[in-house]
Design a protein around this motif. Structure first.
Motif, mmCIF file in Angstrom:
data_model
loop_
_atom_site.group_PDB
_atom_site.id
_atom_site.type_symbol
_atom_site.label_atom_id
_atom_site.label_comp_id
_atom_site.label_asym_id
_atom_site.label_seq_id
_atom_site.Cartn_x
_atom_site.Cartn_y
_atom_site.Cartn_z
ATOM 1 N N VAL A 1 65.015 89.972 90.949
ATOM 2 C CA VAL A 1 64.051 90.168 92.041
ATOM 3 C C VAL A 1 64.504 89.418 93.290
ATOM 4 O O VAL A 1 64.467 89.938 94.405
ATOM 5 C CB VAL A 1 62.652 89.702 91.597
ATOM 6 N N PRO A 49 51.171 95.326 96.679
ATOM 7 C CA PRO A 49 50.692 96.704 96.484
ATOM 8 C C PRO A 49 50.313 97.399 97.789
ATOM 9 O O PRO A 49 50.487 98.614 97.921
ATOM 10 C CB PRO A 49 49.475 96.531 95.568
ATOM 11 N N LEU A 66 57.815 102.960 89.062
ATOM 12 C CA LEU A 66 56.506 102.845 88.426
ATOM 13 C C LEU A 66 55.435 103.696 89.103
ATOM 14 O O LEU A 66 54.723 104.447 88.447
ATOM 15 C CB LEU A 66 56.063 101.370 88.419
ATOM 16 N N ILE A 79 59.809 99.531 92.915
ATOM 17 C CA ILE A 79 58.530 99.581 92.204
ATOM 18 C C ILE A 79 57.838 100.913 92.442
ATOM 19 O O ILE A 79 57.283 101.526 91.524
ATOM 20 C CB ILE A 79 57.625 98.409 92.646
ATOM 21 N N VAL A 125 50.014 99.755 87.009
ATOM 22 C CA VAL A 125 51.292 99.604 87.700
ATOM 23 C C VAL A 125 51.426 98.205 88.281
ATOM 24 O O VAL A 125 52.502 97.587 88.224
ATOM 25 C CB VAL A 125 51.441 100.674 88.801
ATOM 26 N N GLY A 126 50.339 97.684 88.827
ATOM 27 C CA GLY A 126 50.385 96.337 89.381
ATOM 28 C C GLY A 126 50.647 95.285 88.312
ATOM 29 O O GLY A 126 51.435 94.352 88.517
ATOM 30 N N SER A 156 54.148 95.479 87.313
ATOM 31 C CA SER A 156 54.987 94.915 88.380
ATOM 32 C C SER A 156 55.022 93.395 88.294
ATOM 33 O O SER A 156 56.078 92.773 88.450
ATOM 34 C CB SER A 156 54.467 95.362 89.747
ATOM 35 N N LEU A 172 57.173 92.380 85.371
ATOM 36 C CA LEU A 172 58.586 92.564 85.688
ATOM 37 C C LEU A 172 59.078 91.536 86.705
ATOM 38 O O LEU A 172 60.214 91.052 86.616
ATOM 39 C CB LEU A 172 58.826 93.982 86.220
ATOM 40 N N LEU A 173 58.212 91.214 87.679
ATOM 41 C CA LEU A 173 58.605 90.202 88.671
ATOM 42 C C LEU A 173 58.867 88.852 88.006
ATOM 43 O O LEU A 173 59.788 88.118 88.394
ATOM 44 C CB LEU A 173 57.506 90.051 89.730
ATOM 45 N N LEU A 207 62.751 95.882 96.714
ATOM 46 C CA LEU A 207 61.882 95.730 95.556
ATOM 47 C C LEU A 207 60.666 96.653 95.655
ATOM 48 O O LEU A 207 60.256 97.269 94.661
ATOM 49 C CB LEU A 207 61.432 94.272 95.445
ATOM 50 N N GLY A 235 53.551 98.487 99.294
ATOM 51 C CA GLY A 235 54.118 99.558 98.464
ATOM 52 C C GLY A 235 53.419 100.883 98.701
ATOM 53 O O GLY A 235 54.075 101.931 98.833
#
Length: 353
Positions: free
Chosen positions: A201, A119, A217, A213, A186-187, A190, A193-194, A209, A122
């Motif tokens: 991934v 994060p 997201l 994200i 969102v985290g 994530s 999804l990861l 990636l 990101g």
């Protein structure tokens, strides 16, 4: 009307700067995540959330710091973004080999830092994307019609001046909680999804990636939050008389005498431009930086009139000013309230009859 700042000012106490510092919260959250991970030997959802929010705190603090730098802020931002991207590529490729001979405790700390870096990186890349977008649209903005900022006007009562502006009634704490909530959601998505798309991934790589994200997201969540807040934009006005402040929010007026004023914070520009006023049972926080700007106007506040500084000084208020002078705060020292006992909680607004 000419503007100036008062000659004397006080910096906020060290404990207040520490509590409001995102770096502090980042260290606290990551320390808690590390302790839980090493203590339990497992990675549960609580640890994941602590890592995500803690990492975001570091990214948020870094982006804000580069924004405040008068020089080399962009260069530092780009350098750190590229370095973090390269570091994540290296860790993805060789991290497992490097940490294999390490003791269990060191591997646990490594996992915490690796998850927190996602994060943080990101957010840093999203901030860099914002800088690039701003640079690309700068020429277009220069050619666009000049927008006018709100200005002080002479009050019809003849005892001071007032300014009209658009704002969203919102507290800074609530905005911070909303942003942190989005980061948590969102985290968490994530992480899910990861785990669910592990093969995809690994094929994308960490740099792509992070961008995916952020775009899929992070950016939509930010746009939704901004749109929801801007729908609450209201016409506001604030007037400084000889001995009182008059605040109008959507037609509801509140009046605070200078002798009853406990706190006033004034920030004219940026996304966090706002005015906060508290005293005599009134507690109002008006954000102009996130309000929906009308055509031809800016969402900001003018500088405080020079006469206000002197009036507040005579009323016993003490001024605190940020390092760059962007935020001016007036506080009443503890133990100097008027003789009349503070009335406690009252309605946020005093409706006009």
């Amino acid at each position: 009307m000419s503007e100036t700042t008062a000659p004397g000012n006080m910096t906020p106490p060290w404990w207040r700067r520490l509590v409001l510092n995102f770096l502090t919260w980042g260290f606290v959250l990551l320390a808690a995540a590390t302790a839980l991970t090493l203590g339990t030997g497992n990675l549960d959802i609580l640890q994941f959330l602590l890592m995500i929010v803690g990492g975001w705190c570091f990214g948020f603090a870094f982006v804000n710091a580069t924004m405040r730098m008068p020089r080399n802020g962009v260069v530092l931002h780009i350098a750190v973004a590229v370095a973090l991207g390269a570091l994540m590529v290296f860790v993805t490729e060789y991290g497992g080999v490097l940490i294999e001979p390490l003791p269990e405790a060191a591997r646990g700390i490594f996992v915490v830092l690796q998850m927190a870096a996602i994060p943080a990186t990101g957010w840093i890349w999203l901030g860099l994307l914002g800088r690039v977008t701003d640079a690309l649209t700068r020429r277009e903005r220069k050619n666009a019609p000049i927008r006018v900022a709100p200005e002080w006007e002479r009050d019809e009562r003849g005892d001071g001046s007032f300014v009209r502006f658009l704002a969203v009634e919102l507290r800074m704490q609530h905005l911070t909680v909303a942003i942190a909530g989005i980061v948590v959601v969102v985290g968490a998505l994530s992480v899910v999804l990861l785990i669910a798309l592990n093969d995809i991934v690994l094929s994308l790589g960490p740099r792509i990636l992070i961008v995916v994200i952020g775009l899929v997201l992070g950016l939509p969540a930010y746009l939704v939050l901004t749109a929801v807040l801007r729908r609450r934009t209201e016409q506001c006005a604030i007037a400084f008389g000889n001995d009182e402040i008059r605040i109008d929010v959507g037609g509801a007026e509140s009046v605070i005498r200078f002798s009853d004023l406990e706190h006033l914070r004034w920030r004219g520009r940026s996304d966090y431009a706002r005015v906060e006023v508290r005293g005599a049972g009134v507690d109002v926080s008006l954000f102009t930086g996130i309000a929906k700007a009308p055509a031809g106007w800016t969402v900001e506040l003018p500088r405080l009139p020079r006469r206000v500084f002197r009036r507040f000084e005579l009323a016993g208020l003490v001024m605190e000013k940020s390092a760059r002078g962007e935020v001016i705060t007036f506080r009443r020292p503890v133990g100097t309230l008027p003789d009349e006992k503070y009335p406690g909680k009252r309605p946020l607004r005093q409706e006009t009859p």
